[in-house]
Design a protein around this motif. Structure first.
Motif, mmCIF file in Angstrom:
data_model
loop_
_atom_site.group_PDB
_atom_site.id
_atom_site.type_symbol
_atom_site.label_atom_id
_atom_site.label_comp_id
_atom_site.label_asym_id
_atom_site.label_seq_id
_atom_site.Cartn_x
_atom_site.Cartn_y
_atom_site.Cartn_z
ATOM 1 N N MET A 1 13.375 8.306 0.570
ATOM 2 C CA MET A 1 12.575 9.240 1.321
ATOM 3 C C MET A 1 11.094 8.912 1.128
ATOM 4 S SD MET A 1 13.111 13.306 1.173
ATOM 5 C CE MET A 1 14.667 13.730 1.873
ATOM 6 N N SER A 2 10.336 8.978 2.223
ATOM 7 C CA SER A 2 8.899 8.739 2.092
ATOM 8 C C SER A 2 8.173 9.367 3.276
ATOM 9 C CB SER A 2 8.595 7.241 2.027
ATOM 10 O OG SER A 2 8.928 6.606 3.237
ATOM 11 N N PHE A 3 6.891 9.548 3.095
ATOM 12 C CA PHE A 3 6.052 10.019 4.187
ATOM 13 C C PHE A 3 5.773 8.846 5.122
ATOM 14 C CE2 PHE A 3 5.214 13.064 0.845
ATOM 15 C CZ PHE A 3 5.167 14.271 1.535
ATOM 16 N N LYS A 4 5.515 9.145 6.378
ATOM 17 C CA LYS A 4 5.258 8.116 7.376
ATOM 18 C C LYS A 4 4.109 7.198 6.957
ATOM 19 C CE LYS A 4 3.753 7.716 12.173
ATOM 20 N NZ LYS A 4 3.363 8.470 13.371
ATOM 21 N N PHE A 5 3.036 7.783 6.440
ATOM 22 C CA PHE A 5 1.861 6.985 6.100
ATOM 23 C C PHE A 5 2.113 5.996 4.974
ATOM 24 C CE2 PHE A 5 1.379 10.960 3.690
ATOM 25 C CZ PHE A 5 1.173 10.483 2.395
ATOM 26 N N GLU A 6 3.095 6.263 4.119
ATOM 27 C CA GLU A 6 3.381 5.361 3.003
ATOM 28 C C GLU A 6 3.897 4.001 3.472
ATOM 29 O OE1 GLU A 6 4.797 7.676 -0.803
ATOM 30 O OE2 GLU A 6 5.766 8.533 1.001
ATOM 31 N N LYS A 7 4.358 3.941 4.711
ATOM 32 C CA LYS A 7 4.867 2.690 5.270
ATOM 33 C C LYS A 7 3.782 1.893 5.986
ATOM 34 C CE LYS A 7 9.296 4.928 5.920
ATOM 35 N NZ LYS A 7 10.078 5.697 6.862
ATOM 36 N N LEU A 8 2.625 2.492 6.186
ATOM 37 C CA LEU A 8 1.553 1.850 6.949
ATOM 38 C C LEU A 8 0.770 0.857 6.082
ATOM 39 C CD1 LEU A 8 0.102 4.973 8.812
ATOM 40 C CD2 LEU A 8 1.618 3.203 9.756
ATOM 41 N N HIS A 9 0.622 -0.354 6.588
ATOM 42 C CA HIS A 9 -0.153 -1.365 5.861
ATOM 43 C C HIS A 9 -1.610 -0.935 5.701
ATOM 44 C CE1 HIS A 9 2.988 -4.337 5.530
ATOM 45 N NE2 HIS A 9 3.274 -4.178 6.812
ATOM 46 N N ILE A 10 -2.142 -0.263 6.728
ATOM 47 C CA ILE A 10 -3.542 0.160 6.630
ATOM 48 C C ILE A 10 -3.727 1.188 5.513
ATOM 49 C CG2 ILE A 10 -4.218 -0.424 8.990
ATOM 50 C CD1 ILE A 10 -3.855 2.561 9.714
ATOM 51 N N TRP A 11 -2.750 2.051 5.316
ATOM 52 C CA TRP A 11 -2.837 3.039 4.236
ATOM 53 C C TRP A 11 -2.739 2.337 2.880
ATOM 54 C CZ3 TRP A 11 0.647 4.701 0.428
ATOM 55 C CH2 TRP A 11 0.236 5.824 -0.295
ATOM 56 N N LYS A 12 -1.807 1.406 2.761
ATOM 57 C CA LYS A 12 -1.652 0.667 1.499
ATOM 58 C C LYS A 12 -2.921 -0.111 1.164
ATOM 59 C CE LYS A 12 3.330 0.138 2.067
ATOM 60 N NZ LYS A 12 4.423 -0.783 2.378
ATOM 61 N N ASP A 13 -3.494 -0.778 2.175
ATOM 62 C CA ASP A 13 -4.729 -1.530 1.938
ATOM 63 C C ASP A 13 -5.891 -0.599 1.602
ATOM 64 O OD1 ASP A 13 -3.404 -3.894 2.340
ATOM 65 O OD2 ASP A 13 -4.291 -4.316 4.303
ATOM 66 N N ALA A 14 -5.955 0.547 2.273
ATOM 67 C CA ALA A 14 -7.015 1.519 1.975
ATOM 68 C C ALA A 14 -6.868 2.047 0.544
ATOM 69 C CB ALA A 14 -6.978 2.668 2.980
ATOM 70 N N MET A 15 -5.642 2.264 0.110
ATOM 71 C CA MET A 15 -5.406 2.711 -1.267
ATOM 72 C C MET A 15 -5.860 1.641 -2.262
ATOM 73 S SD MET A 15 -4.169 5.796 -1.395
ATOM 74 C CE MET A 15 -3.305 5.911 -2.967
ATOM 75 N N SER A 16 -5.533 0.390 -1.991
ATOM 76 C CA SER A 16 -5.955 -0.708 -2.873
ATOM 77 C C SER A 16 -7.472 -0.811 -2.927
ATOM 78 C CB SER A 16 -5.380 -2.039 -2.395
ATOM 79 O OG SER A 16 -3.987 -2.037 -2.494
ATOM 80 N N LEU A 17 -8.107 -0.732 -1.762
ATOM 81 C CA LEU A 17 -9.566 -0.800 -1.715
ATOM 82 C C LEU A 17 -10.179 0.334 -2.533
ATOM 83 C CD1 LEU A 17 -12.148 -2.109 -0.543
ATOM 84 C CD2 LEU A 17 -11.919 -0.516 1.393
ATOM 85 N N GLY A 18 -9.619 1.524 -2.407
ATOM 86 C CA GLY A 18 -10.124 2.670 -3.167
ATOM 87 C C GLY A 18 -10.072 2.443 -4.663
ATOM 88 N N GLU A 19 -8.995 1.868 -5.136
ATOM 89 C CA GLU A 19 -8.872 1.623 -6.577
ATOM 90 C C GLU A 19 -9.833 0.528 -7.035
ATOM 91 O OE1 GLU A 19 -7.252 3.901 -8.344
ATOM 92 O OE2 GLU A 19 -6.961 4.714 -6.342
ATOM 93 N N GLU A 20 -9.985 -0.516 -6.222
ATOM 94 C CA GLU A 20 -10.923 -1.595 -6.564
ATOM 95 C C GLU A 20 -12.362 -1.082 -6.595
ATOM 96 O OE1 GLU A 20 -10.522 -5.006 -4.024
ATOM 97 O OE2 GLU A 20 -8.348 -5.063 -4.280
#
Length: 118
Positions: A1-20
């Motif tokens: 089970m997951s939220f729709k946004f968790e599958k989005l590459h743009i969300w994953k990349d935005a999360m990585s950028l935020g941590e960096e």
């Protein structure tokens, strides 16, 4: 089970950028804690936050609107990166790496947003 946004590459990349960016901001001088450090962190976090908010139970125009917020936050991050480089808190190599990542992410977000033309 997951939220729709968790599958989005743009969300994953935005999360990585935020941590960096968060780690990078830790290296700024203490005098920037309430100014540039805070601003770049908030702008970067806003990218992923708006992608996720726009993806849940939103109409196509609403989803486009939230993606627009994310793109504008990304532009704010790039401007902060210029300020950080100009103040010599990061070197040209780090700036270029972050800038290139932001540019790629922006293009991906624009392409994704264009899928929601109303």
């Amino acid at each position: 089970m997951s939220f729709k946004f968790e599958k989005l590459h743009i969300w994953k990349d935005a999360m990585s950028l935020g941590e960096e960016i968060n780690l990078m901001a830790d290296t700024f001088p203490k005098k920037e804690i309430y100014n540039l450090s805070s601003q770049i962190r908030r702008a970067t976090d806003s990218i992923a936050l708006n992608i996720s908010e726009g993806s849940i139970l939103q109409s196509n125009p609403e989803q486009r609107r939230f993606l627009g917020y994310s793109i504008r936050s990304l532009a704010e991050v790039v401007t902060c990166l210029y300020k950080v480089k100009n103040r010599k808190y990061i070197n040209d190599e780090i700036f270029k790496k972050k800038y290139d990542f932001c540019y790629k992410l922006m293009n991906m977000m624009i392409a994704y947003r264009n899928k929601f033309n109303s």
